[in-house]
Design a protein around this motif. Structure first.
Motif, short mmCIF file in Angstrom:
data_model
loop_
_atom_site.label_atom_id
_atom_site.label_comp_id
_atom_site.label_asym_id
_atom_site.label_seq_id
_atom_site.Cartn_x
_atom_site.Cartn_y
_atom_site.Cartn_z
N VAL A 17 11.62 6.45 5.22
CA VAL A 17 12.55 7.30 5.43
C VAL A 17 12.23 8.69 5.77
O VAL A 17 12.69 9.38 6.70
CB VAL A 17 13.61 7.35 3.98
N ASP B 178 -1.39 -5.49 3.03
CA ASP B 178 -0.93 -4.38 4.00
C ASP B 178 -1.74 -4.38 5.38
O ASP B 178 -2.48 -5.44 5.41
CB ASP B 178 -0.84 -3.09 3.49
N LEU B 179 -1.44 -3.61 6.42
CA LEU B 179 -2.05 -3.54 7.76
C LEU B 179 -3.14 -2.79 7.87
O LEU B 179 -4.00 -2.93 8.62
CB LEU B 179 -0.92 -2.93 8.59
N ALA C 57 15.59 -6.68 0.60
CA ALA C 57 16.62 -6.60 1.31
C ALA C 57 17.17 -4.97 1.43
O ALA C 57 16.04 -4.37 1.63
CB ALA C 57 17.99 -7.28 1.33
N SER C 58 18.10 -4.61 1.41
CA SER C 58 18.65 -3.35 1.46
C SER C 58 20.19 -3.22 1.44
O SER C 58 20.61 -4.30 1.62
CB SER C 58 18.28 -2.77 2.86
N PRO D 103 17.93 -1.87 -1.93
CA PRO D 103 17.96 -0.57 -2.19
C PRO D 103 18.78 0.37 -1.15
O PRO D 103 19.02 -0.19 -0.06
CB PRO D 103 16.45 -0.24 -2.07
N ALA D 104 19.38 1.33 -1.94
CA ALA D 104 20.04 2.22 -0.82
C ALA D 104 18.89 3.12 -0.33
O ALA D 104 17.58 2.75 -0.04
CB ALA D 104 21.10 2.94 -1.54
N PHE D 105 19.19 4.28 0.27
CA PHE D 105 18.10 5.40 0.66
C PHE D 105 17.01 5.73 -0.32
O PHE D 105 17.58 6.36 -1.34
CB PHE D 105 18.74 6.14 1.47
N PRO E 219 7.93 6.88 2.59
CA PRO E 219 7.48 7.31 4.12
C PRO E 219 7.98 6.96 5.02
O PRO E 219 8.59 7.70 6.12
CB PRO E 219 6.03 6.88 4.11
N VAL F 26 -2.93 -8.34 6.05
CA VAL F 26 -1.96 -9.14 6.65
C VAL F 26 -0.98 -8.63 7.40
O VAL F 26 -0.16 -7.74 6.91
CB VAL F 26 -1.47 -10.11 5.32
N ALA G 16 0.64 -1.33 0.10
CA ALA G 16 -0.06 0.11 -0.06
C ALA G 16 0.76 1.31 0.00
O ALA G 16 0.42 2.50 -0.12
CB ALA G 16 -0.99 0.01 1.30
N GLY H 133 6.71 -1.10 -2.41
CA GLY H 133 5.81 -1.99 -2.60
C GLY H 133 4.90 -1.60 -3.49
O GLY H 133 4.60 -2.60 -4.61
N1 LIG Z 1 12.96 3.49 1.79
C1 LIG Z 1 14.01 2.81 1.84
O1 LIG Z 1 15.23 3.69 2.04
C2 LIG Z 1 14.56 1.48 1.82
C3 LIG Z 1 15.91 1.09 1.46
C4 LIG Z 1 16.29 -0.20 1.56
C5 LIG Z 1 15.22 -1.06 1.78
N2 LIG Z 1 13.98 -0.85 2.12
C6 LIG Z 1 13.03 -1.67 2.34
O2 LIG Z 1 12.01 -1.65 1.52
C7 LIG Z 1 10.64 -2.29 2.19
C8 LIG Z 1 9.47 -1.02 2.03
O3 LIG Z 1 10.04 -0.05 2.62
P1 LIG Z 1 9.51 1.48 2.27
O4 LIG Z 1 10.55 2.49 2.30
O5 LIG Z 1 8.53 1.36 0.95
O6 LIG Z 1 8.50 1.57 3.53
P2 LIG Z 1 6.94 2.23 3.46
O7 LIG Z 1 6.85 2.62 4.87
O8 LIG Z 1 6.50 3.18 2.62
O9 LIG Z 1 6.16 0.92 3.09
C9 LIG Z 1 6.08 -0.24 4.00
C10 LIG Z 1 4.78 -0.94 4.13
O10 LIG Z 1 4.90 -2.05 4.72
C11 LIG Z 1 3.71 -1.97 5.41
N3 LIG Z 1 4.05 -2.71 6.92
C12 LIG Z 1 4.61 -2.63 7.96
N4 LIG Z 1 4.76 -3.75 8.54
C13 LIG Z 1 3.75 -4.44 7.97
C14 LIG Z 1 3.73 -5.94 8.62
N5 LIG Z 1 3.92 -6.30 9.86
N6 LIG Z 1 2.64 -6.59 7.77
C15 LIG Z 1 2.40 -6.16 6.64
N7 LIG Z 1 2.83 -4.87 6.06
C16 LIG Z 1 3.57 -4.18 6.88
C17 LIG Z 1 3.24 -0.65 6.05
O11 LIG Z 1 2.16 -0.44 6.37
C18 LIG Z 1 3.86 -0.13 4.59
O12 LIG Z 1 2.52 0.20 3.78
C19 LIG Z 1 11.10 -2.54 3.59
O13 LIG Z 1 11.46 -4.04 3.56
C20 LIG Z 1 12.26 -1.55 3.60
O14 LIG Z 1 13.21 -2.27 4.64
C21 LIG Z 1 13.62 0.51 2.11
#
Ligand SMILES: NC(=O)c1ccc[n+]([C@@H]2O[C@H](COP(=O)([O-])OP(=O)(O)OC[C@H]3O[C@@H](n4cnc5c(N)ncnc54)[C@H](O)[C@@H]3O)[C@@H](O)[C@H]2O)c1
Length: 252
Positions: free
Chosen positions: A196, A39-40, A144-145, A188-190, A194, A64, A17, A21
């Motif tokens: 970050v 999503d939650l 991963a990251s 991904p890097a940074f 939301p 979920v 959501a 993702g």
């Molecule tokens: N943004 C970054 O810089 C970055 C870098 C490297 C990796 N990542 C990874 O990418 C993935 C997505 O991150 P994002 O930056 O898009 O974050 P985001 O917060 O925008 O999205 C994450 C989503 O996961 C959902 N979520 C959280 N806990 C959950 C759970 N227990 N069950 C189901 N859904 C859940 C949240 O509600 C949210 O919609 C993560 O695994 C994060 O560690 C992000």
């Protein structure tokens, strides 16, 4: 925009959501796939589903919590029931977690991050493998990251979970190649999402930008392009690998 030729495929994206993702789900739907986003929160899922329906394919949603293995199994069965099969799964849901030195990290904070970012990926990957074995194979992409390959201060649980994700990806790739299932990890890097933007102040964000050779953060869409390629038949020789998408962060 590239079309990754996913017509007739069914893709599941956890944490679909928001952020990375949601961008993956867009790349899939744009390329012809039906998508199920997990999503939650139902209102966030509904808003994302409305956007995704514009691509003209089926969109399924499920509430979920990926740290609950039974909920993950039930949701995967639900996708097969609603959309017929599962071809692509992105185990993406994750949180940042407590910011604290290793010597002070709390049990509660540690277990929360490991429960979602490591156990949640394992549960999702396991359910994906079981579903894909029944329909002849598929592609699993575990989020991963860069912190799945290098350290970062004040985030030991996150760093440990992401290194674990890379390890479980490599093991599963060996175990399930014979089932026609490819398993890859994306690093991904940074990225401007939301996750970050909510947790870091403007000064820290500026510093983080400078840590990338491209001197900026990435976008969720830039990660979605790599994930969509890994999901596609064009990536037929790609398995068991860690794919950094990092604006040069690791190139030092
Ligand atoms: N943004 C970054 O810089 C970055 C870098 C490297 C990796 N990542 C990874 O990418 C993935 C997505 O991150 P994002 O930056 O898009 O974050 P985001 O917060 O925008 O999205 C994450 C989503 O996961 C959902 N979520 C959280 N806990 C959950 C759970 N227990 N069950 C189901 N859904 C859940 C949240 O509600 C949210 O919609 C993560 O695994 C994060 O560690 C992000």
């Amino acid at each position: 925009m590239i079309n990754y030729e996913l017509d007739g495929k069914v893709a599941v994206v956890t944490g679909g959501a928001s952020g990375i993702g949601k961008a993956c789900a867009h790349a899939f739907a744009r390329s012809g796939a039906d998508v199920s986003i997990w999503d939650l929160n139902q209102s966030a899922l509904d808003a994302a589903a409305d956007e995704l329906k514009q691509h003209g394919h089926r969109v399924h949603t499920a509430i979920v919590d990926v740290s609950d293995s039974r909920a993950v199994d039930t949701a995967m069965e639900g996708v097969v029931g609603e959309l017929g099969k599962v071809d692509i799964v992105v185990a993406n849901a994750g949180i940042g977690g407590d910011i604290s030195p290793s010597g002070d990290y709390s049990d509660e904070g540690w277990h929360k991050v490991i429960g979602i970012n490591l156990d949640g990926v394992m549960y999702t990957q396991r359910a994906a493998i079981r579903a894909m074995k029944k329909s002849g194979g598929g592609s699993i992409i575990n989020m991963a990251s860069i912190l799945g390959s290098v350290g970062f201060a004040m985030s030991s649980a996150y760093v440990a979970a992401k290194h674990g994700v890379v390890g479980m990806t490599k093991a599963a790739a060996w175990e399930h190649a014979g089932d026609n299932i490819r398993v890859n990890a994306v690093g991904p890097a940074f990225i401007k999402t939301p996750l970050v933007e909510k947790s870091l102040d403007a000064q820290t964000l500026k510093f983080l930008e400078s840590q990338h050779a491209l001197n900026r953060l990435g976008t969720p869409e830039e990660v979605g392009e790599l994930v969509a390629w890994l999901a596609s038949d064009a990536a037929s020789f790609a398995t068991g690998a860690y794919w950094a998408i990092d604006g040069g962060y690791l190139a030092r």
